[in-house]
Design a protein around this motif. Structure first.
Motif, mmCIF file in Angstrom:
data_model
loop_
_atom_site.group_PDB
_atom_site.id
_atom_site.type_symbol
_atom_site.label_atom_id
_atom_site.label_comp_id
_atom_site.label_asym_id
_atom_site.label_seq_id
_atom_site.Cartn_x
_atom_site.Cartn_y
_atom_site.Cartn_z
ATOM 1 N N TRP A 39 18.800 -6.300 -17.800
ATOM 2 C CA TRP A 39 17.455 -5.841 -18.151
ATOM 3 C C TRP A 39 16.430 -6.597 -17.321
ATOM 4 N N PHE A 40 15.354 -5.890 -16.972
ATOM 5 C CA PHE A 40 14.287 -6.550 -16.218
ATOM 6 C C PHE A 40 12.923 -6.003 -16.629
ATOM 7 N N PHE A 41 11.948 -6.890 -16.650
ATOM 8 C CA PHE A 41 10.555 -6.491 -16.838
ATOM 9 C C PHE A 41 9.994 -6.085 -15.479
ATOM 10 N N ALA A 42 9.188 -5.031 -15.467
ATOM 11 C CA ALA A 42 8.566 -4.606 -14.209
ATOM 12 C C ALA A 42 7.297 -3.821 -14.501
ATOM 13 N N THR A 43 6.430 -3.781 -13.503
ATOM 14 C CA THR A 43 5.239 -2.947 -13.603
ATOM 15 C C THR A 43 5.651 -1.483 -13.610
ATOM 16 N N THR A 44 4.850 -0.668 -14.275
ATOM 17 C CA THR A 44 5.167 0.749 -14.431
ATOM 18 C C THR A 44 4.045 1.604 -13.854
ATOM 19 N N GLY A 45 4.272 2.914 -13.852
ATOM 20 C CA GLY A 45 3.233 3.852 -13.428
ATOM 21 C C GLY A 45 2.767 3.575 -12.019
ATOM 22 N N ASN A 46 1.478 3.308 -11.875
ATOM 23 C CA ASN A 46 0.900 3.012 -10.561
ATOM 24 C C ASN A 46 0.843 1.518 -10.283
ATOM 25 N N ASP A 47 1.641 0.741 -11.015
ATOM 26 C CA ASP A 47 1.664 -0.711 -10.857
ATOM 27 C C ASP A 47 0.277 -1.297 -11.145
ATOM 28 N N ALA A 88 8.231 -0.398 5.030
ATOM 29 C CA ALA A 88 6.910 0.106 5.407
ATOM 30 C C ALA A 88 5.969 0.041 4.214
ATOM 31 N N GLY A 89 4.761 -0.413 4.460
ATOM 32 C CA GLY A 89 3.751 -0.475 3.415
ATOM 33 C C GLY A 89 3.734 -1.777 2.640
ATOM 34 N N VAL A 90 4.813 -2.557 2.729
ATOM 35 C CA VAL A 90 4.859 -3.837 2.020
ATOM 36 C C VAL A 90 4.124 -4.884 2.849
ATOM 37 N N SER A 94 0.870 -1.176 0.000
ATOM 38 C CA SER A 94 0.000 0.000 0.000
ATOM 39 C C SER A 94 0.905 1.223 0.000
ATOM 40 N N GLY A 95 0.597 2.157 -0.849
ATOM 41 C CA GLY A 95 1.450 3.338 -0.957
ATOM 42 C C GLY A 95 1.330 3.941 -2.332
ATOM 43 N N ALA A 139 3.233 -5.019 -7.474
ATOM 44 C CA ALA A 139 4.395 -4.751 -8.321
ATOM 45 C C ALA A 139 5.087 -6.073 -8.617
ATOM 46 N N ILE A 140 5.563 -6.228 -9.840
ATOM 47 C CA ILE A 140 6.299 -7.444 -10.177
ATOM 48 C C ILE A 140 7.605 -7.079 -10.874
ATOM 49 N N ALA A 141 8.539 -8.020 -10.866
ATOM 50 C CA ALA A 141 9.803 -7.857 -11.584
ATOM 51 C C ALA A 141 10.352 -9.230 -11.937
ATOM 52 N N THR A 142 10.922 -9.335 -13.129
ATOM 53 C CA THR A 142 11.568 -10.570 -13.569
ATOM 54 C C THR A 142 12.640 -10.212 -14.588
ATOM 55 N N MET A 143 13.740 -10.922 -14.567
ATOM 56 C CA MET A 143 14.855 -10.612 -15.460
ATOM 57 C C MET A 143 14.580 -11.055 -16.887
ATOM 58 N N TYR A 144 14.956 -10.210 -17.854
ATOM 59 C CA TYR A 144 15.094 -10.650 -19.246
ATOM 60 C C TYR A 144 16.362 -11.493 -19.246
ATOM 61 N N GLY A 145 16.183 -12.813 -19.201
ATOM 62 C CA GLY A 145 17.271 -13.720 -18.846
ATOM 63 C C GLY A 145 18.536 -13.594 -19.655
ATOM 64 N N PHE A 146 18.416 -13.409 -20.972
ATOM 65 C CA PHE A 146 19.602 -13.319 -21.820
ATOM 66 C C PHE A 146 19.966 -11.858 -22.067
#
Length: 431
Positions: free
Chosen positions: A353-361, A301-303, A263-264, A342-349
């Protein structure tokens, strides 16, 4: 007595009313499931291309040379094919899986690699005496033969010098996994003088120490295929080039997925324009290790909840291969009004680089396909190299070269290639 009972009843009613109000005012938790999928329609070749001479027709005559550049990581190989022009169906190519590009100690191979080139018989035409008088394509084999190395003499008793005495091939290294190969026709004045036709070349991805397409041009001991005959008989690269192009593109796994419920007003682990906070995002972006960041987030905090989702079969989420579904992970979440995901995962090769949620998630009240919230970012902690062909990429057995830049969105096209749209690489749903 009546007054005492009345007072007790009124007190109980007030408590009950307050409890009822508190219960109604409390945010009601709802259960939803988040699913992350690798939906990339992967390709086995990281790069491919063509080469040709500068004249008309664009053959490579004795004394002439041609060069082209490419990227490669340790374990990857370069293969190519070009016609022995004054023959019926012979071609030059490295012995599979191709030219070795790195030494065992990880240093790039440079200089003369001609010894790795062989002369091959396509097995589709009766060989005449090689030379300028050869008729093309002339007599077909009654029954096509398998591809076979021409080692001194062919099946008809015609003599040939070793390929390394007709073709000189050399490598130079430009740094950052970039090579240039030069093919020179040195057959002039020999008993096997010949022009070389235009040719094709390819580099395969490597995953788990194995090349994904170790024999993209030919297979010794097997029938010719995919348009190689057109090169071997006529020097026509059109069909085989199209085949290789169709197998060239993107291949990448996704690392175990970090999912954070909080929350945040701001994403708890990154912000574009800022540098990596040193809380573990670097380890996720460079090596696919989400554990460090997950541990750091649990005390923020907030997690509310932190998850690291691994594919049960492979740990990482593999892409789609030959029509088979890619990796997929899911997690049931307990969400309250106002919560975000919010999520994150590596562009493996990649290097970092990593994929992640943007803006307000992702808002807790969203439902369905929420892939539009995902973007691809550069963590700014490692020097970038060609995706899937970088010698310092951790998932290709390399050690990242450190840098210190702000986190930025990866442009598309990027300096190396053009990626598919985000929605064609990663899919996120909330149900």
């Amino acid at each position: 007595m009546k007054k005492s009972i009345l007072k007790s009843f009124m007190a109980l009613s007030i408590v009950t009313l307050l409890a009822s109000c508190d219960k109604e005012d409390m945010p009601q938790a709802q259960s939803k499931t988040i699913t992350v999928e690798n939906v990339l329609d992967s390709k086995p070749l990281v790069e491919s291309g063509t080469f040709k001479g500068n004249g008309t027709p664009p053959v490579i005559l004795p004394g002439q040379s041609v060069s082209f550049s490419f990227y490669a990581a340790k374990g990857q190989r370069l293969t190519f094919a070009t016609m022995y022009g004054w023959s019926n169906d012979l071609f030059f190519a490295p012995e599979n899986p191709g030219i070795q590009l790195y030494n065992d100690d990880g240093s790039p191979v440079t200089g003369d690699v001609s010894a790795q080139i062989k002369l091959w018989d396509n097995g589709t035409r009766v060989n005449q005496v090689p030379g300028a008088s050869v008729m093309h394509p002339d007599t077909a084999e009654t029954t096509p033969k398998n591809i076979k190395e021409v080692n001194g003499t062919d099946d008809f008793g015609h003599n040939y010098l070793p390929a390394s005495q007709l073709m000189h091939v050399s490598l130079s290294y430009g740094g950052n996994s970039g090579f240039t190969v030069t093919i020179k026709n040195i057959s002039g004045g020999t008993t096997n003088e010949t022009p070389f036709s235009p040719g094709v070349w390819a580099i395969s991805y490597i995953a788990g120490g194995n090349l994904l397409l170790p024999e993209p041009v030919y297979s010794a001991g097997k029938p010719t295929a995919n348009g190689l005959t057109n090169i071997a008989e006529m020097g026509d690269i059109t069909m085989l080039s199209a085949y290789l192009t169709g197998h060239t593109g993107i291949f990448t796994p996704l690392s175990p997925v970090l999912v954070v419920v909080y929350s945040g007003s701001e994403n708890p682990f990154y912000k574009t324009g800022e540098k990596d906070r040193g809380e573990g995002l670097k380890e996720l972006a460079q090596k696919g290790n989400a554990a460090v960041l997950a541990a750091a987030l649990k005390s923020k905090a907030g997690v509310k909840n932190v998850y690291v989702l691994q594919d049960p079969a492979n740990t990482v989420l593999l892409p789609q291969v030959n029509g088979a579904s890619g990796g997929r992970v899911s997690q049931q979440l307990s969400l309250q009004e106002g919560d975000k995901i919010a999520i994150a995962t590596m562009y493996g090769f990649s290097n970092d680089w990593f994929f992640a949620t943007t803006g307000n998630d992702i808002s807790s009240d969203q439902k369905g396909d929420v892939s539009a919230t995902i973007s691809l970012f550069d963590d700014g902690t490692a020097v970038n190299q060609y995706p899937g062909a970088g010698v310092t990429q951790a998932n290709l057995a390399g050690t990242p070269l450190e840098e210190n830049k702000p986190i930025q969105m990866v442009p598309n096209p990027n300096p190396f290639n053009t990626l598919p749209e985000i929605k064609d690489m990663i899919k996120v749903t909330l149900q």
